[in-house]
Scaffold this motif. Structure first.
Motif, PDB file in Angstrom:
ATOM      1  N   SER A 107       3.218 -20.630 -51.197  1.00 20.96           N
ATOM      2  CA  SER A 107       2.665 -19.593 -50.325  1.00 20.96           C
ATOM      3  C   SER A 107       2.123 -20.226 -49.049  1.00 20.96           C
ATOM      4  CB  SER A 107       1.538 -18.861 -51.054  1.00 20.96           C
ATOM      5  OG  SER A 107       0.492 -19.781 -51.366  1.00 20.96           O
ATOM      6  N   ALA A 108       1.660 -19.367 -48.130  1.00 17.70           N
ATOM      7  CA  ALA A 108       1.011 -19.885 -46.918  1.00 17.70           C
ATOM      8  C   ALA A 108      -0.228 -20.689 -47.280  1.00 17.70           C
ATOM      9  CB  ALA A 108       0.650 -18.725 -45.990  1.00 17.70           C
ATOM     10  N   GLU A 109      -0.969 -20.227 -48.303  1.00 20.40           N
ATOM     11  CA  GLU A 109      -2.138 -20.987 -48.756  1.00 20.40           C
ATOM     12  C   GLU A 109      -1.711 -22.375 -49.247  1.00 20.40           C
ATOM     13  OE1 GLU A 109      -3.186 -16.639 -49.165  1.00 20.40           O
ATOM     14  OE2 GLU A 109      -1.445 -17.884 -49.629  1.00 20.40           O
ATOM     15  N   GLY A 110      -0.576 -22.426 -49.943  1.00 20.55           N
ATOM     16  CA  GLY A 110      -0.061 -23.717 -50.390  1.00 20.55           C
ATOM     17  C   GLY A 110       0.299 -24.627 -49.238  1.00 20.55           C
ATOM     18  N   ALA A 111       0.851 -24.052 -48.180  1.00 24.40           N
ATOM     19  CA  ALA A 111       1.200 -24.857 -47.002  1.00 24.40           C
ATOM     20  C   ALA A 111      -0.049 -25.445 -46.358  1.00 24.40           C
ATOM     21  CB  ALA A 111       1.960 -24.000 -45.990  1.00 24.40           C
ATOM     22  N   VAL A 112      -1.124 -24.658 -46.290  1.00 28.56           N
ATOM     23  CA  VAL A 112      -2.373 -25.164 -45.704  1.00 28.56           C
ATOM     24  C   VAL A 112      -2.937 -26.297 -46.556  1.00 28.56           C
ATOM     25  CG1 VAL A 112      -4.745 -24.578 -45.079  1.00 28.56           C
ATOM     26  CG2 VAL A 112      -2.899 -22.981 -44.564  1.00 28.56           C
ATOM     27  N   LEU A 113      -2.903 -26.152 -47.866  1.00 31.12           N
ATOM     28  CA  LEU A 113      -3.384 -27.223 -48.745  1.00 31.12           C
ATOM     29  C   LEU A 113      -2.537 -28.485 -48.597  1.00 31.12           C
ATOM     30  CD1 LEU A 113      -4.215 -25.048 -51.855  1.00 31.12           C
ATOM     31  CD2 LEU A 113      -5.801 -26.656 -50.792  1.00 31.12           C
ATOM     32  N   LYS A 114      -1.224 -28.332 -48.543  1.00 32.36           N
ATOM     33  CA  LYS A 114      -0.359 -29.502 -48.339  1.00 32.36           C
ATOM     34  C   LYS A 114      -0.607 -30.107 -46.952  1.00 32.36           C
ATOM     35  CE  LYS A 114       3.170 -27.573 -51.406  1.00 32.36           C
ATOM     36  NZ  LYS A 114       4.433 -26.809 -51.491  1.00 32.36           N
ATOM     37  N   ILE A 132      12.232 -30.786 -47.726  1.00 38.47           N
ATOM     38  CA  ILE A 132      11.928 -31.277 -46.375  1.00 38.47           C
ATOM     39  C   ILE A 132      12.398 -32.727 -46.318  1.00 38.47           C
ATOM     40  CG2 ILE A 132      10.119 -31.731 -44.680  1.00 38.47           C
ATOM     41  CD1 ILE A 132       8.440 -29.567 -46.098  1.00 38.47           C
ATOM     42  N   ARG A 133      13.554 -32.948 -45.718  1.00 39.62           N
ATOM     43  CA  ARG A 133      14.139 -34.288 -45.751  1.00 39.62           C
ATOM     44  C   ARG A 133      13.442 -35.250 -44.793  1.00 39.62           C
ATOM     45  NH1 ARG A 133      18.141 -34.122 -49.131  1.00 39.62           N
ATOM     46  NH2 ARG A 133      19.190 -32.121 -49.531  1.00 39.62           N
ATOM     47  N   ASN A 134      12.941 -34.747 -43.677  1.00 35.85           N
ATOM     48  CA  ASN A 134      12.148 -35.567 -42.774  1.00 35.85           C
ATOM     49  C   ASN A 134      11.412 -34.649 -41.804  1.00 35.85           C
ATOM     50  OD1 ASN A 134      13.794 -35.262 -40.203  1.00 35.85           O
ATOM     51  ND2 ASN A 134      15.359 -36.174 -41.541  1.00 35.85           N
ATOM     52  N   ILE A 135      10.569 -35.230 -40.963  1.00 29.74           N
ATOM     53  CA  ILE A 135       9.705 -34.428 -40.095  1.00 29.74           C
ATOM     54  C   ILE A 135      10.441 -33.867 -38.877  1.00 29.74           C
ATOM     55  CG2 ILE A 135       7.639 -35.663 -40.808  1.00 29.74           C
ATOM     56  CD1 ILE A 135       7.778 -37.221 -38.171  1.00 29.74           C
ATOM     57  N   HIS A 136      11.730 -34.154 -38.750  1.00 28.07           N
ATOM     58  CA  HIS A 136      12.506 -33.654 -37.618  1.00 28.07           C
ATOM     59  C   HIS A 136      13.426 -32.498 -38.013  1.00 28.07           C
ATOM     60  CE1 HIS A 136      11.026 -37.173 -35.537  1.00 28.07           C
ATOM     61  NE2 HIS A 136      11.548 -37.944 -36.463  1.00 28.07           N
ATOM     62  N   THR A 137      13.230 -31.953 -39.178  1.00 33.92           N
ATOM     63  CA  THR A 137      14.107 -30.896 -39.675  1.00 33.92           C
ATOM     64  C   THR A 137      13.497 -29.517 -39.483  1.00 33.92           C
ATOM     65  OG1 THR A 137      13.158 -31.039 -41.893  1.00 33.92           O
ATOM     66  CG2 THR A 137      15.065 -32.455 -41.414  1.00 33.92           C
ATOM     67  N   LYS A 138      14.351 -28.507 -39.577  1.00 34.52           N
ATOM     68  CA  LYS A 138      13.893 -27.121 -39.506  1.00 34.52           C
ATOM     69  C   LYS A 138      12.965 -26.795 -40.671  1.00 34.52           C
ATOM     70  CE  LYS A 138      15.515 -22.343 -39.149  1.00 34.52           C
ATOM     71  NZ  LYS A 138      16.697 -21.440 -39.118  1.00 34.52           N
ATOM     72  N   ALA A 139      13.226 -27.385 -41.846  1.00 30.69           N
ATOM     73  CA  ALA A 139      12.382 -27.131 -43.004  1.00 30.69           C
ATOM     74  C   ALA A 139      10.944 -27.584 -42.749  1.00 30.69           C
ATOM     75  CB  ALA A 139      12.943 -27.848 -44.232  1.00 30.69           C
ATOM     76  N   MET A 144       5.333 -26.237 -41.130  1.00 24.41           N
ATOM     77  CA  MET A 144       4.259 -26.351 -40.144  1.00 24.41           C
ATOM     78  C   MET A 144       3.835 -24.975 -39.640  1.00 24.41           C
ATOM     79  SD  MET A 144       3.117 -29.420 -39.610  1.00 24.41           S
ATOM     80  CE  MET A 144       2.429 -29.368 -37.954  1.00 24.41           C
ATOM     81  N   TYR A 145       4.789 -24.086 -39.470  1.00 20.84           N
ATOM     82  CA  TYR A 145       4.468 -22.723 -39.038  1.00 20.84           C
ATOM     83  C   TYR A 145       3.564 -22.054 -40.065  1.00 20.84           C
ATOM     84  CZ  TYR A 145       5.110 -17.835 -37.687  1.00 20.84           C
ATOM     85  OH  TYR A 145       4.898 -16.534 -37.324  1.00 20.84           O
ATOM     86  N   GLN A 146       3.904 -22.200 -41.336  1.00 26.43           N
ATOM     87  CA  GLN A 146       3.055 -21.618 -42.383  1.00 26.43           C
ATOM     88  C   GLN A 146       1.710 -22.320 -42.460  1.00 26.43           C
ATOM     89  OE1 GLN A 146       4.975 -21.261 -46.308  1.00 26.43           O
ATOM     90  NE2 GLN A 146       4.695 -19.084 -45.905  1.00 26.43           N
ATOM     91  N   ARG A 147       1.727 -23.609 -42.305  1.00 26.04           N
ATOM     92  CA  ARG A 147       0.492 -24.401 -42.371  1.00 26.04           C
ATOM     93  C   ARG A 147      -0.522 -23.937 -41.319  1.00 26.04           C
ATOM     94  NH1 ARG A 147       0.378 -30.976 -41.208  1.00 26.04           N
ATOM     95  NH2 ARG A 147      -1.716 -31.032 -40.323  1.00 26.04           N
ATOM     96  N   MET A 148      -0.043 -23.473 -40.171  1.00 30.07           N
ATOM     97  CA  MET A 148      -0.927 -23.034 -39.080  1.00 30.07           C
ATOM     98  C   MET A 148      -1.146 -21.527 -39.094  1.00 30.07           C
ATOM     99  SD  MET A 148      -1.688 -25.904 -37.912  1.00 30.07           S
ATOM    100  CE  MET A 148      -2.716 -25.294 -36.570  1.00 30.07           C
ATOM    101  N   HIS A 149      -0.918 -20.885 -40.210  1.00 32.59           N
ATOM    102  CA  HIS A 149      -1.060 -19.434 -40.334  1.00 32.59           C
ATOM    103  C   HIS A 149      -2.424 -18.999 -39.792  1.00 32.59           C
ATOM    104  CE1 HIS A 149      -1.150 -15.416 -42.006  1.00 32.59           C
ATOM    105  NE2 HIS A 149       0.080 -15.565 -42.465  1.00 32.59           N
TER     106      HIS A 149
END
Length: 272
Positions: A107-114, A132-139, A144-149
């Protein structure tokens, strides 16, 4: 049953060069670190004890987890105005993140915790809804979009989690010496092929790189409800963010769940 974990040669866990614990992320994630933890080991997030020493001195003097929990929750409520509502909605809180994670780690909450783990410890997640294969991917961008909800990542939420982690560490030392320096935890999974093997020792014993934040259970019978395979891991207490039973009156005591910071763990796998 014979199982085989497939290596993904294109998936390389990424560690940031800096973090908030003054310990290199790659070392903190390593099995060498896990093996070196002693009952006297300590991981400090920069600034927490310096600014909130009074809180943790009070927790150290408490006579029960219930008393410590009341002190901690009251402190958090006042410091972060957790009773406040904005346009009729409660402000962001560590309690909401925990509930969101327990319902759905992706969830978005999970993204913030990660994201907090990534920020404080330097460990980048390699799975959130998708690999997420690396930090340059769409994944990674989607994570990151969810993490900054904007509804969840506000109200100094990372600082709330800094205090939660430090509170958990104090509770373990004060009331759960049986978790020092390691505690055996269990995780039920349906497909071992989803996990990243660093080294295979035998058919049922491997070093596995676990995601930067992952759930385990203290009770093996509970873990069996979540998958056909059971992973058994010796987790150092310094890698525990939260576990059921340390926040009272909030309904977190159900599945004896532990939120564990990831890395490379020697993992035994069984089928029941």
């Amino acid at each position: 049953m014979v199982w085989k974990v497939m290596r993904d040669e294109n998936l390389k866990p990424y560690y940031h060069a800096t973090n908030w614990i003054h310990l290199p992320a790659a070392l903190f994630a390593s099995r060498q670190y896990h093996a070196s933890v002693t009952p006297d080991s300590e991981v400090r997030i920069s600034g927490v004890l310096e600014y909130h020493g009074e809180l943790f001195r009070a927790i150290e003097k408490s006579q029960s987890i219930e008393e410590a929990s009341r002190i901690f929750q009251d402190y958090m409520q006042v410091l972060f105005n957790l009773d406040e509502k904005v346009r009729g909605k409660s402000v962001a809180s560590y309690l909401r993140l925990l509930r969101g994670w327990l319902f759905d780690a992706n969830s978005a909450e999970g993204a913030v915790l990660k994201g907090w783990v990534e920020s404080r410890f330097g460990l980048v997640p390699f799975y959130h809804r998708k690999v997420i294969r690396n930090i340059h991917t769409k994944a990674y961008q989607e994570y990151m979009y969810q993490r900054m909800h904007p509804r969840i990542n506000r109200n100094m939420i990372y600082y709330q989690l800094d205090l939660l982690y430090t509170y958990t560490q104090h509770i373990i030392r004060r009331f759960h010496p049986e978790f020092l320096p390691h505690v055996t935890l269990h995780r039920g999974v349906n497909d071992v092929h989803d996990h990243l093997v660093v080294e295979e020792y035998s058919k049922r014993h491997s070093c596995i790189e676990h995601n930067n934040l992952v759930s385990f259970s203290l009770d093996k019978s509970i873990a069996q409800q979540f998958g056909d395979f059971i992973m058994d891991v010796e987790v150092p207490f310094t890698k525990i963010l939260f576990f059921s039973g340390i926040i009272h009156r909030q309904g977190f005591a159900g599945e004896m769940e532990f939120l564990v910071i990831g890395g490379r763990y020697d993992t035994r796998i069984s089928y029941f």
